[in-house]
Design a protein around this motif. Structure first.
Motif, PDB file in Angstrom:
ATOM      1  N   GLN A 108       0.811  -1.216   0.000  1.00 29.88           N
ATOM      2  CA  GLN A 108       0.000   0.000   0.000  1.00 29.88           C
ATOM      3  C   GLN A 108       0.848   1.270   0.000  1.00 29.88           C
ATOM      4  O   GLN A 108       0.307   2.371  -0.019  1.00 29.88           O
ATOM      5  CB  GLN A 108      -0.932   0.011   1.224  1.00 29.88           C
ATOM      6  CG  GLN A 108      -1.832  -1.210   1.323  1.00 29.88           C
ATOM      7  CD  GLN A 108      -2.698  -1.388   0.082  1.00 29.88           C
ATOM      8  OE1 GLN A 108      -3.349  -0.458  -0.363  1.00 29.88           O
ATOM      9  NE2 GLN A 108      -2.702  -2.596  -0.462  1.00 29.88           N
ATOM     10  N   ASP A 109       2.168   1.105   0.021  1.00 28.49           N
ATOM     11  CA  ASP A 109       3.085   2.232   0.071  1.00 28.49           C
ATOM     12  C   ASP A 109       3.413   2.679  -1.361  1.00 28.49           C
ATOM     13  O   ASP A 109       3.938   1.885  -2.154  1.00 28.49           O
ATOM     14  CB  ASP A 109       4.367   1.809   0.790  1.00 28.49           C
ATOM     15  CG  ASP A 109       5.349   2.957   0.990  1.00 28.49           C
ATOM     16  OD1 ASP A 109       5.287   3.942   0.224  1.00 28.49           O
ATOM     17  OD2 ASP A 109       6.183   2.856   1.903  1.00 28.49           O
ATOM     18  N   PRO A 110       3.128   3.935  -1.736  1.00 21.84           N
ATOM     19  CA  PRO A 110       3.413   4.395  -3.099  1.00 21.84           C
ATOM     20  C   PRO A 110       4.872   4.241  -3.495  1.00 21.84           C
ATOM     21  O   PRO A 110       5.175   3.996  -4.670  1.00 21.84           O
ATOM     22  CB  PRO A 110       3.000   5.873  -3.059  1.00 21.84           C
ATOM     23  CG  PRO A 110       2.008   5.960  -1.953  1.00 21.84           C
ATOM     24  CD  PRO A 110       2.468   4.965  -0.926  1.00 21.84           C
ATOM     25  N   ARG A 111       5.807   4.394  -2.541  1.00 24.73           N
ATOM     26  CA  ARG A 111       7.223   4.242  -2.868  1.00 24.73           C
ATOM     27  C   ARG A 111       7.547   2.804  -3.241  1.00 24.73           C
ATOM     28  O   ARG A 111       8.287   2.537  -4.187  1.00 24.73           O
ATOM     29  CB  ARG A 111       8.075   4.705  -1.683  1.00 24.73           C
ATOM     30  CG  ARG A 111       8.046   6.213  -1.470  1.00 24.73           C
ATOM     31  CD  ARG A 111       8.499   6.595  -0.091  1.00 24.73           C
ATOM     32  NE  ARG A 111       7.595   6.063   0.934  1.00 24.73           N
ATOM     33  CZ  ARG A 111       7.658   6.369   2.213  1.00 24.73           C
ATOM     34  NH1 ARG A 111       8.609   7.191   2.647  1.00 24.73           N
ATOM     35  NH2 ARG A 111       6.803   5.863   3.071  1.00 24.73           N
ATOM     36  N   TRP A 112       6.986   1.846  -2.488  1.00 26.52           N
ATOM     37  CA  TRP A 112       7.198   0.437  -2.820  1.00 26.52           C
ATOM     38  C   TRP A 112       6.530   0.112  -4.149  1.00 26.52           C
ATOM     39  O   TRP A 112       7.095  -0.602  -4.985  1.00 26.52           O
ATOM     40  CB  TRP A 112       6.642  -0.465  -1.721  1.00 26.52           C
ATOM     41  CG  TRP A 112       6.921  -1.917  -1.986  1.00 26.52           C
ATOM     42  CD1 TRP A 112       8.020  -2.633  -1.616  1.00 26.52           C
ATOM     43  CD2 TRP A 112       6.086  -2.834  -2.716  1.00 26.52           C
ATOM     44  NE1 TRP A 112       7.931  -3.932  -2.059  1.00 26.52           N
ATOM     45  CE2 TRP A 112       6.754  -4.080  -2.741  1.00 26.52           C
ATOM     46  CE3 TRP A 112       4.848  -2.724  -3.343  1.00 26.52           C
ATOM     47  CZ2 TRP A 112       6.217  -5.203  -3.375  1.00 26.52           C
ATOM     48  CZ3 TRP A 112       4.313  -3.840  -3.986  1.00 26.52           C
ATOM     49  CH2 TRP A 112       4.998  -5.062  -3.996  1.00 26.52           C
ATOM     50  N   GLN A 113       5.337   0.611  -4.379  1.00 29.38           N
ATOM     51  CA  GLN A 113       4.623   0.354  -5.628  1.00 29.38           C
ATOM     52  C   GLN A 113       5.404   0.878  -6.830  1.00 29.38           C
ATOM     53  O   GLN A 113       5.499   0.210  -7.864  1.00 29.38           O
ATOM     54  CB  GLN A 113       3.239   0.996  -5.576  1.00 29.38           C
ATOM     55  CG  GLN A 113       2.299   0.348  -4.571  1.00 29.38           C
ATOM     56  CD  GLN A 113       0.991   1.115  -4.422  1.00 29.38           C
ATOM     57  OE1 GLN A 113       0.854   2.250  -4.884  1.00 29.38           O
ATOM     58  NE2 GLN A 113       0.012   0.498  -3.770  1.00 29.38           N
TER      59      GLN A 113
END
Length: 203
Positions: free
Chosen positions: A34-39
């Protein structure tokens, strides 16, 4: 048939080597998907279709163990993997694509063919590991279509994946051009332990 990918690994003694340029990770954060950086990182890594890898690999289970130097070349769905020293032998080559995979152990040994890397690995070593998933785990992302728990650090780098009964940890990442890629990983399920220490990425 699902697209085949391949492995990683290496025993504790073999992989006590420290890799220059590796960034040790800070504490992880849960629910990374759910983390934009991980995505963003995951989407970027998923675009890599042609790459190569030099590493030290190995698998431990109770008193069974094998280790090798690994050279892996990926060209779209096709891969060629050279292993030096596995299974108590010399050089071994693995070739495969979505249609199947074959293991070649020299002129005097018949080739070992299988439908996918998981089946080939178990037939060759007697140890069941999800070899097909390792091609995704290698980049710090879970295998698509299989439920997983993912943790990451504050920069969006994967620190842990729990999937299909396996726990995969990423103690270090390293810069590769404009990207960051895993430098080490450890996958554990019960008494089976798979380790990888990357010596060089090529993109």
């Amino acid at each position: 048939m699902r697209r085949s990918r391949l492995w990683p690994a290496a025993p504790a003694a073999l992989l006590a080597l420290a890799l220059a340029g590796c960034a040790e990770l800070p504490a992880s954060r849960g629910d990374a998907t759910q983390d934009p950086r991980w995505q963003a990182r995951s989407a970027q890594l998923a675009k890599l279709r042609d790459w190569q890898l030099d590493a030290r690999i190995g698998v431990n289970r109770d008193r069974q163990a094998w280790s090798a130097s690994l050279k892996w070349q990926q060209h779209g769905p096709r891969y060629e993997i050279d292993l030096l020293g596995p299974f108590g032998a010399g050089r071994v080559r693995v070739e495969g694509d979505a249609a199947g995979v074959v293991l070649l152990r020299g002129d005097d040994e018949p080739p070992v063919s299988a439908r996918d890397p998981d089946e080939l690995f178990e037939r060759a070593t007697g140890i069941a590991v999800p070899a097909g998933a390792l091609g995704d785990w290698l980049f710090g992302r879970p295998q698509p279509g299989v439920a997983a728990q993912v943790e990451a650090d504050a920069e969006g780098r994967t620190t842990r994946i729990v999937q299909a009964g396996w726990t995969i940890e990423y103690p270090a990442w390293q810069p590769v051009g404009a990207l960051e890629l895993p430098a080490k990983l450890r996958a554990v399920r019960g008494d089976v332990q798979v380790r990888l220490a990357v010596e060089r990425w090529g993109l």
